[in-house]
Design a protein around this motif. Sequence first.
Motif, PDB file in Angstrom:
ATOM      1  N   CYS A  81       0.836  -1.196   0.000  1.00  0.00           N
ATOM      2  CA  CYS A  81       0.000   0.000   0.000  1.00  0.00           C
ATOM      3  C   CYS A  81       0.875   1.251   0.000  1.00  0.00           C
ATOM      4  O   CYS A  81       1.768   1.393   0.846  1.00  0.00           O
ATOM      5  CB  CYS A  81      -0.905  -0.005   1.238  1.00  0.00           C
ATOM      6  N   SER A  87       0.002   3.197   3.634  1.00  0.00           N
ATOM      7  CA  SER A  87       0.449   2.600   4.902  1.00  0.00           C
ATOM      8  C   SER A  87       1.798   1.904   4.791  1.00  0.00           C
ATOM      9  O   SER A  87       2.401   1.557   5.817  1.00  0.00           O
ATOM     10  CB  SER A  87      -0.589   1.585   5.387  1.00  0.00           C
ATOM     11  N   ASN A 146      -6.520  -7.719   4.276  1.00  0.00           N
ATOM     12  CA  ASN A 146      -6.309  -6.320   3.911  1.00  0.00           C
ATOM     13  C   ASN A 146      -5.961  -6.242   2.423  1.00  0.00           C
ATOM     14  O   ASN A 146      -4.836  -5.917   2.043  1.00  0.00           O
ATOM     15  CB  ASN A 146      -5.174  -5.736   4.772  1.00  0.00           C
ATOM     16  N   LYS A 156      -7.246  -1.921   1.832  1.00  0.00           N
ATOM     17  CA  LYS A 156      -8.580  -1.732   2.401  1.00  0.00           C
ATOM     18  C   LYS A 156      -8.544  -0.937   3.699  1.00  0.00           C
ATOM     19  O   LYS A 156      -9.392  -0.046   3.915  1.00  0.00           O
ATOM     20  CB  LYS A 156      -9.233  -3.093   2.630  1.00  0.00           C
ATOM     21  N   GLU A 157      -7.575  -1.230   4.564  1.00  0.00           N
ATOM     22  CA  GLU A 157      -7.489  -0.518   5.836  1.00  0.00           C
ATOM     23  C   GLU A 157      -7.208   0.962   5.618  1.00  0.00           C
ATOM     24  O   GLU A 157      -7.780   1.823   6.303  1.00  0.00           O
ATOM     25  CB  GLU A 157      -6.401  -1.143   6.715  1.00  0.00           C
ATOM     26  N   SER A 158      -6.354   1.286   4.658  1.00  0.00           N
ATOM     27  CA  SER A 158      -6.069   2.688   4.343  1.00  0.00           C
ATOM     28  C   SER A 158      -7.304   3.373   3.773  1.00  0.00           C
ATOM     29  O   SER A 158      -7.585   4.536   4.082  1.00  0.00           O
ATOM     30  CB  SER A 158      -4.908   2.777   3.343  1.00  0.00           C
ATOM     31  N   GLN A 179     -10.411   2.629   4.451  1.00  0.00           N
ATOM     32  CA  GLN A 179     -11.344   2.860   5.553  1.00  0.00           C
ATOM     33  C   GLN A 179     -10.952   4.074   6.383  1.00  0.00           C
ATOM     34  O   GLN A 179     -11.816   4.818   6.880  1.00  0.00           O
ATOM     35  CB  GLN A 179     -11.426   1.609   6.429  1.00  0.00           C
ATOM     36  N   LYS A 180      -9.655   4.297   6.541  1.00  0.00           N
ATOM     37  CA  LYS A 180      -9.209   5.484   7.272  1.00  0.00           C
ATOM     38  C   LYS A 180      -9.487   6.756   6.492  1.00  0.00           C
ATOM     39  O   LYS A 180      -9.856   7.783   7.065  1.00  0.00           O
ATOM     40  CB  LYS A 180      -7.718   5.369   7.579  1.00  0.00           C
ATOM     41  N   LEU A 181      -9.319   6.673   5.158  1.00  0.00           N
ATOM     42  CA  LEU A 181      -9.573   7.848   4.326  1.00  0.00           C
ATOM     43  C   LEU A 181     -11.043   8.245   4.343  1.00  0.00           C
ATOM     44  O   LEU A 181     -11.390   9.437   4.353  1.00  0.00           O
ATOM     45  CB  LEU A 181      -9.118   7.577   2.885  1.00  0.00           C
ATOM     46  N   CYS A 182     -11.927   7.237   4.346  1.00  0.00           N
ATOM     47  CA  CYS A 182     -13.362   7.537   4.317  1.00  0.00           C
ATOM     48  C   CYS A 182     -13.958   7.607   5.720  1.00  0.00           C
ATOM     49  O   CYS A 182     -15.183   7.708   5.867  1.00  0.00           O
ATOM     50  CB  CYS A 182     -14.105   6.497   3.474  1.00  0.00           C
ATOM     51  N   ARG A 183     -13.079   7.503   6.723  1.00  0.00           N
ATOM     52  CA  ARG A 183     -13.506   7.623   8.131  1.00  0.00           C
ATOM     53  C   ARG A 183     -14.582   6.591   8.501  1.00  0.00           C
ATOM     54  O   ARG A 183     -15.504   6.872   9.277  1.00  0.00           O
ATOM     55  CB  ARG A 183     -14.002   9.034   8.417  1.00  0.00           C
ATOM     56  N   GLY A 184     -14.472   5.414   7.890  1.00  0.00           N
ATOM     57  CA  GLY A 184     -15.373   4.330   8.237  1.00  0.00           C
ATOM     58  C   GLY A 184     -16.746   4.403   7.614  1.00  0.00           C
ATOM     59  O   GLY A 184     -17.590   3.538   7.870  1.00  0.00           O
TER      60      GLY A 184
END
Length: 383
Positions: free
Chosen positions: A325, A328, A336, A349-351, A353-358
């Motif tokens: 990624c 990250s 992920n 995927k984890e990055s 989710q952080k960008l879209c604030r969940g």
Amino acid sequence: MESFIKDYDKILKRQRNLETDDPLDRLIAVVNEAKEKIRADPSSVKTSLATLDSSLSAVSNGISEEQKELQSALSKYSKTIDKKFTGDMMGAINPHAFDNKEKMLRNTIAMHFIRQGNFEIGDTFAKASRCSEAGLEVSDSMRNQFMEMFDIVAALKENNLEPALEWATRHRSGLEKRSSTLEFKLHRQRYLQLLEAQQLLEAIAYARKNFGSSGSRHTQEILRLMCCSIYMHRIESSPYADLITSNTNSDIQHMFTRDFCSLIGLSCDSPLYVSVTVGTQAMPTMIKMASIIKAKKTEWSQQSELPPVEINLTDDTKFHSIFACPVSKEQASEENPPMMMVCGHVVCKESLQKLCRGSSSYRFKCPYCPSELVASQAKNVYF
């Protein structure tokens, strides 16, 4: 390594040129020339000797310069090797890498011996390292499978295809699922053996019996095999000479080993061999990275992580595509996976989710371009 090979070839070529034009031969030729002049005209002794002296000095100086050039090239080559291949590897070695992993390491070594066909050594090592007490003993079924594999490989080395053909027939369904061409290659080799033995009728009968099931996948090759029978007495000088190349047998051995290991859920090469090979290829880069960290008096990580440096591996040690990624810096995994956004950029995927604030409907800006995106439009990417 390519630069070293080129420099070595230059030195070798220069040395061969010196050997071709032997300095001693040149000196002898000058002396003989003066000798012949004196014999032809005894009154020219003084002038001939004076000429000889100057000629010997010129030849000697030329030889000295040539030797100096060769010695200089050798000295530079030696210094380049010493500079590139440092003898101190301790800076790139983690002495605690195998802490609490001794059992796994011992089993890996024992399994490596078994996979190399050194069964007695593997058993002795496993016994001496007490693998059975740790519950890591190589199972009898696994050991027997590798014994069968090496028996078949030994037969292949003797050009005996029968054991391999019998094994391929028993495992036809598994080989077909892998789209393996092993069974056809074995039948092909047996057909060519019959032709080389001048057994034309037996070869044609064998082809009719065994090539039919592979007709749809290997039509063109089967046609060539049948046509090459016309040149049965001189295949090596015919348009079909490529069918009897010298490395065919070794290719079949490798194909058989690969398919055999694949069907029992193992890689063709042992994990220990792959680890040592990759470690050797990565060592120069890791040594350089360790020297930089030491010079800057800093540490990359407190968690025994490897630094994010690119290591060029050979094709036989690349097993699948790897995505890291760009946000990250972490490697993608099943949990992920890489996700491609509408703009075409890919993050894990984890990055995402952080960008879209969940929130799958929250609009955010791509970290690499001006596009505004929503997480619900991202798609899973498979490499």
